[in-house]
Motif scaffolding. Structure first.
Motif, PDB file in Angstrom:
ATOM      1  N   THR A   1     -14.891  -8.825 -36.434  1.00  0.00           N
ATOM      2  CA  THR A   1     -14.340  -8.214 -37.644  1.00  0.00           C
ATOM      3  C   THR A   1     -14.638  -6.716 -37.676  1.00  0.00           C
ATOM      4  OG1 THR A   1     -16.335  -8.730 -38.900  1.00  0.00           O
ATOM      5  CG2 THR A   1     -14.543 -10.348 -38.969  1.00  0.00           C
ATOM      6  N   PRO A   2     -13.812  -5.944 -38.376  1.00  0.00           N
ATOM      7  CA  PRO A   2     -14.084  -4.507 -38.482  1.00  0.00           C
ATOM      8  C   PRO A   2     -15.428  -4.258 -39.166  1.00  0.00           C
ATOM      9  CG  PRO A   2     -11.862  -5.028 -39.246  1.00  0.00           C
ATOM     10  CD  PRO A   2     -12.574  -6.331 -39.072  1.00  0.00           C
ATOM     11  N   PRO A   3     -16.070  -3.140 -38.855  1.00  0.00           N
ATOM     12  CA  PRO A   3     -17.387  -2.842 -39.446  1.00  0.00           C
ATOM     13  C   PRO A   3     -17.249  -2.307 -40.870  1.00  0.00           C
ATOM     14  CG  PRO A   3     -16.743  -1.062 -37.998  1.00  0.00           C
ATOM     15  CD  PRO A   3     -15.659  -2.112 -37.880  1.00  0.00           C
ATOM     16  N   ILE A   4     -16.906  -3.197 -41.786  1.00  0.00           N
ATOM     17  CA  ILE A   4     -16.621  -2.800 -43.165  1.00  0.00           C
ATOM     18  C   ILE A   4     -17.806  -2.073 -43.796  1.00  0.00           C
ATOM     19  CG2 ILE A   4     -16.023  -3.631 -45.470  1.00  0.00           C
ATOM     20  CD1 ILE A   4     -13.771  -3.923 -43.449  1.00  0.00           C
ATOM     21  N   GLN A   5     -19.015  -2.624 -43.606  1.00  0.00           N
ATOM     22  CA  GLN A   5     -20.167  -1.996 -44.235  1.00  0.00           C
ATOM     23  C   GLN A   5     -20.427  -0.607 -43.668  1.00  0.00           C
ATOM     24  OE1 GLN A   5     -21.719  -3.307 -46.994  1.00  0.00           O
ATOM     25  NE2 GLN A   5     -22.499  -1.208 -47.059  1.00  0.00           N
ATOM     26  N   ALA A   6     -20.201  -0.418 -42.379  1.00  0.00           N
ATOM     27  CA  ALA A   6     -20.364   0.913 -41.791  1.00  0.00           C
ATOM     28  C   ALA A   6     -19.358   1.887 -42.399  1.00  0.00           C
ATOM     29  CB  ALA A   6     -20.197   0.849 -40.276  1.00  0.00           C
ATOM     30  N   PHE A   7     -18.131   1.417 -42.607  1.00  0.00           N
ATOM     31  CA  PHE A   7     -17.139   2.283 -43.247  1.00  0.00           C
ATOM     32  C   PHE A   7     -17.567   2.629 -44.671  1.00  0.00           C
ATOM     33  CE2 PHE A   7     -13.707   0.157 -40.406  1.00  0.00           C
ATOM     34  CZ  PHE A   7     -13.977   1.032 -39.380  1.00  0.00           C
ATOM     35  N   ARG A   8     -18.107   1.659 -45.380  1.00  0.00           N
ATOM     36  CA  ARG A   8     -18.612   1.946 -46.731  1.00  0.00           C
ATOM     37  C   ARG A   8     -19.755   2.955 -46.681  1.00  0.00           C
ATOM     38  NH1 ARG A   8     -18.961  -4.411 -47.913  1.00  0.00           N
ATOM     39  NH2 ARG A   8     -16.882  -4.791 -48.822  1.00  0.00           N
ATOM     40  N   ASP A   9     -20.699   2.710 -45.774  1.00  0.00           N
ATOM     41  CA  ASP A   9     -21.882   3.557 -45.692  1.00  0.00           C
ATOM     42  C   ASP A   9     -21.514   5.013 -45.419  1.00  0.00           C
ATOM     43  OD1 ASP A   9     -23.449   1.327 -46.125  1.00  0.00           O
ATOM     44  OD2 ASP A   9     -23.998   1.062 -44.010  1.00  0.00           O
TER      45      ASP A   9
ATOM     46  N   ASP B   1      -6.146   2.474 -36.551  1.00  0.00           N
ATOM     47  CA  ASP B   1      -5.686   1.180 -37.052  1.00  0.00           C
ATOM     48  C   ASP B   1      -6.218   0.025 -36.207  1.00  0.00           C
ATOM     49  OD1 ASP B   1      -4.158   3.325 -38.034  1.00  0.00           O
ATOM     50  OD2 ASP B   1      -2.475   2.028 -38.502  1.00  0.00           O
ATOM     51  N   HIS B   2      -6.524  -1.077 -36.848  1.00  0.00           N
ATOM     52  CA  HIS B   2      -7.168  -2.283 -36.317  1.00  0.00           C
ATOM     53  C   HIS B   2      -8.678  -2.126 -36.379  1.00  0.00           C
ATOM     54  CE1 HIS B   2      -3.625  -4.508 -34.976  1.00  0.00           C
ATOM     55  NE2 HIS B   2      -3.158  -3.401 -34.431  1.00  0.00           N
ATOM     56  N   VAL B   3      -9.258  -1.362 -35.479  1.00  0.00           N
ATOM     57  CA  VAL B   3     -10.663  -0.929 -35.446  1.00  0.00           C
ATOM     58  C   VAL B   3     -11.686  -2.068 -35.544  1.00  0.00           C
ATOM     59  CG1 VAL B   3     -10.204   1.424 -36.215  1.00  0.00           C
ATOM     60  CG2 VAL B   3     -10.621  -0.309 -37.939  1.00  0.00           C
ATOM     61  N   GLU B   4     -11.348  -3.243 -35.045  1.00  0.00           N
ATOM     62  CA  GLU B   4     -12.315  -4.346 -35.072  1.00  0.00           C
ATOM     63  C   GLU B   4     -13.576  -4.036 -34.268  1.00  0.00           C
ATOM     64  OE1 GLU B   4      -9.044  -4.790 -35.101  1.00  0.00           O
ATOM     65  OE2 GLU B   4      -8.450  -6.794 -35.764  1.00  0.00           O
ATOM     66  N   TYR B   5     -13.427  -3.318 -33.165  1.00  0.00           N
ATOM     67  CA  TYR B   5     -14.570  -3.039 -32.294  1.00  0.00           C
ATOM     68  C   TYR B   5     -15.148  -1.636 -32.519  1.00  0.00           C
ATOM     69  CZ  TYR B   5     -13.853  -7.378 -29.717  1.00  0.00           C
ATOM     70  OH  TYR B   5     -13.752  -8.715 -29.375  1.00  0.00           O
ATOM     71  N   ALA B   6     -14.790  -1.009 -33.620  1.00  0.00           N
ATOM     72  CA  ALA B   6     -15.379   0.285 -33.939  1.00  0.00           C
ATOM     73  C   ALA B   6     -16.872   0.134 -34.231  1.00  0.00           C
ATOM     74  CB  ALA B   6     -14.670   0.904 -35.135  1.00  0.00           C
ATOM     75  N   THR B   7     -17.616   1.211 -34.006  1.00  0.00           N
ATOM     76  CA  THR B   7     -19.065   1.214 -34.174  1.00  0.00           C
ATOM     77  C   THR B   7     -19.473   2.090 -35.357  1.00  0.00           C
ATOM     78  OG1 THR B   7     -19.326   3.144 -32.751  1.00  0.00           O
ATOM     79  CG2 THR B   7     -19.309   0.979 -31.668  1.00  0.00           C
ATOM     80  N   HIS B   8     -20.781   2.105 -35.644  1.00  0.00           N
ATOM     81  CA  HIS B   8     -21.290   2.999 -36.679  1.00  0.00           C
ATOM     82  C   HIS B   8     -21.003   4.450 -36.309  1.00  0.00           C
ATOM     83  CE1 HIS B   8     -23.588   0.696 -39.727  1.00  0.00           C
ATOM     84  NE2 HIS B   8     -23.562  -0.244 -38.795  1.00  0.00           N
ATOM     85  N   ALA B   9     -21.123   4.785 -35.028  1.00  0.00           N
ATOM     86  CA  ALA B   9     -20.816   6.159 -34.606  1.00  0.00           C
ATOM     87  C   ALA B   9     -19.336   6.466 -34.817  1.00  0.00           C
ATOM     88  CB  ALA B   9     -21.194   6.344 -33.134  1.00  0.00           C
ATOM     89  N   ASP B  10     -18.486   5.493 -34.564  1.00  0.00           N
ATOM     90  CA  ASP B  10     -17.058   5.685 -34.822  1.00  0.00           C
ATOM     91  C   ASP B  10     -16.809   5.906 -36.305  1.00  0.00           C
ATOM     92  OD1 ASP B  10     -16.295   5.327 -32.126  1.00  0.00           O
ATOM     93  OD2 ASP B  10     -16.163   3.145 -32.378  1.00  0.00           O
ATOM     94  N   ALA B  11     -17.496   5.132 -37.141  1.00  0.00           N
ATOM     95  CA  ALA B  11     -17.336   5.292 -38.586  1.00  0.00           C
ATOM     96  C   ALA B  11     -17.739   6.695 -39.020  1.00  0.00           C
ATOM     97  CB  ALA B  11     -18.161   4.239 -39.325  1.00  0.00           C
ATOM     98  N   ALA B  12     -18.823   7.196 -38.475  1.00  0.00           N
ATOM     99  CA  ALA B  12     -19.262   8.550 -38.806  1.00  0.00           C
ATOM    100  C   ALA B  12     -18.224   9.584 -38.377  1.00  0.00           C
ATOM    101  CB  ALA B  12     -20.605   8.843 -38.151  1.00  0.00           C
TER     102      ALA B  12
END
Length: 400
Positions: free
Chosen positions: A296-304, A261-272
């Motif tokens: 902001t959260p990495p919305i596009q990485a989460f989508r990808d 939850d929150h995950v503003e500083y999450a990365t592409h690796a975190d999304a994976a």
């Protein structure tokens, strides 16, 4: 309203998995028997078996699954409006803390409050959510930071469900903050873990949460809490990557958490990692807004990576005094650039996943008849409005 009936004429947003967009059915009929949806589809295709049920006309309206607020702190004592005013007058965090503010003030107020007082305040907040079409809410402890008060908060959370037509999922958040004058490891050993065992023994806990951040607990400390949760058979979730990248999202994925939850500083690796573990990313724009954050959260990485994204209020007295899930949806769109379809999925089907609820969040045969009927025609209107509540009526387990 009768327990068996048909509602017809509305547009239904099923939010069904695999459906395009909202999973819309126009000029639909929806059959409810007892507490379940029995059939949904175009009104012209209504099976004859349901044609004799009482019928309600909702022409011109929209029906969605009832909303789910999957991250809240609605049980607490006092408020922090004075701090809000101090910040606007230029006070810094340190100055507010020296004046007895910050989370310490909420802890003090919550410890001092009786169960009856905490329940009265929590019921008032639950009523606000119910009035906006919410049928399920997650409620956290975490403002006690001692065994007695953590248990008190969780007992109150259970009592909310007994007194209001709303489902409550409890999260034990003993690892929320380090009490003033305490050592983090000593607190985990002597307060957090014993309180978790005691709460589990009283059947007060549905999930275990923590705050993994440089101002709170590190990954090793949270890992010890999660180890006990797993030993007790409890799922976990985590406040992660809100203010910095501290490794919480990877830790959540490692433990197969329900959500990060929150995950503003999450990365592409975190999304994976979240995608691989099936962990939901819960986005909390109210805290982002209140704290004037820029990351902001990495919305596009989460989508990808195909990460499910939920949206919640994070209703709490400090960083997100937000009592509107509809406004949270608008904020998720305007601040985080989610689409209205993503925002509605984030407060229905994906929010249900974040709470391990398998019988709600979509409209389909066999699911609970938890429904929200809105005086709108386009589901995008739910995220579009600011300060507008278009709810016509809410159905909870088949009943208004």
């Amino acid at each position: 309203m009768a327990q068996s009936y048909i509602t017809s004429g509305a547009t239904v947003a099923t939010m069904a998995e695999g459906a395009e967009g909202y999973g819309l059915i126009e000029d639909a009929a929806l059959a409810v028997e007892d507490d379940k949806v029995r059939w949904v589809g175009p009104a012209t295709d209504l099976p004859a078996a349901y044609s004799g049920l009482e019928r309600h006309d909702d022409t011109g309206r929209l029906i969605t699954p009832a909303l789910i607020d999957c991250h809240t702190h609605i049980i607490h004592g006092g408020n922090r409006a004075r701090e809000f005013e101090m910040r606007l007058n230029g006070a810094r965090y340190e100055e507010i803390a020296r004046a007895g503010g910050g989370i310490a003030s909420t802890v003090e107020e919550t410890r001092a409050a009786s169960e009856a007082d905490l329940l009265a305040a929590a019921l008032a907040r639950a009523d606000v959510l119910i009035s906006q079409g919410v049928a399920a809410v997650e409620v956290k402890s975490g403002y006690g930071l001692d065994v007695e008060t953590e248990l008190k908060m969780l007992r109150v959370a259970r009592a909310v469900e007994q007194r209001r037509p709303i489902r409550v999922v409890t999260s034990y958040l003993g690892a929320h903050a380090v009490p003033e004058g305490s050592d983090a490891d000593d607190y985990i050993n002597h307060v957090c873990l014993p309180a978790l065992e005691a709460a589990h023994a009283e059947n007060l806990v549905d999930a275990v949460d923590g705050f993994c951040e440089r101002i709170a607990f590190n990954t090793a400390q949270i890992g010890r809490v999660f180890d006990m949760a797993q030993a007790l058979g409890l799922p976990v979730k985590l406040h992660a990557e809100q203010l910095s990248h501290a490794g919480g999202t990877a830790l959540a994925a490692q433990y197969g958490a329900l959500s990060a939850d929150h995950v503003e500083y999450a990365t592409h690796a975190d999304a994976a990692a979240l995608a691989a573990s099936g962990t939901v990313a819960v986005l909390l724009p109210g805290a982002f807004y209140t704290l004037h954050e820029k990351q902001t959260p990495p919305i596009q990485a989460f989508r990808d990576h195909g990460v499910s994204m939920a949206v919640a209020t994070d209703w709490n007295p400090g960083s997100s005094p937000l009592g509107s899930l509809l406004l949270a949806m608008n904020m998720a769109c305007t601040l985080f650039r989610m689409t209205p379809a993503e925002a509605l999925a984030g407060t229905t089907c994906h929010a249900a996943r974040a709470l391990a609820l398998t019988d709600c969040g979509v409209i389909a045969p066999g699911m609970r008849a938890d429904l929200a009927i809105w005086d709108v025609t386009d589901p995008a209107q739910l995220s579009y409005g600011i300060g507008i509540n278009p709810l016509h009526r809410r159905i909870f387990g088949g009943h208004e």
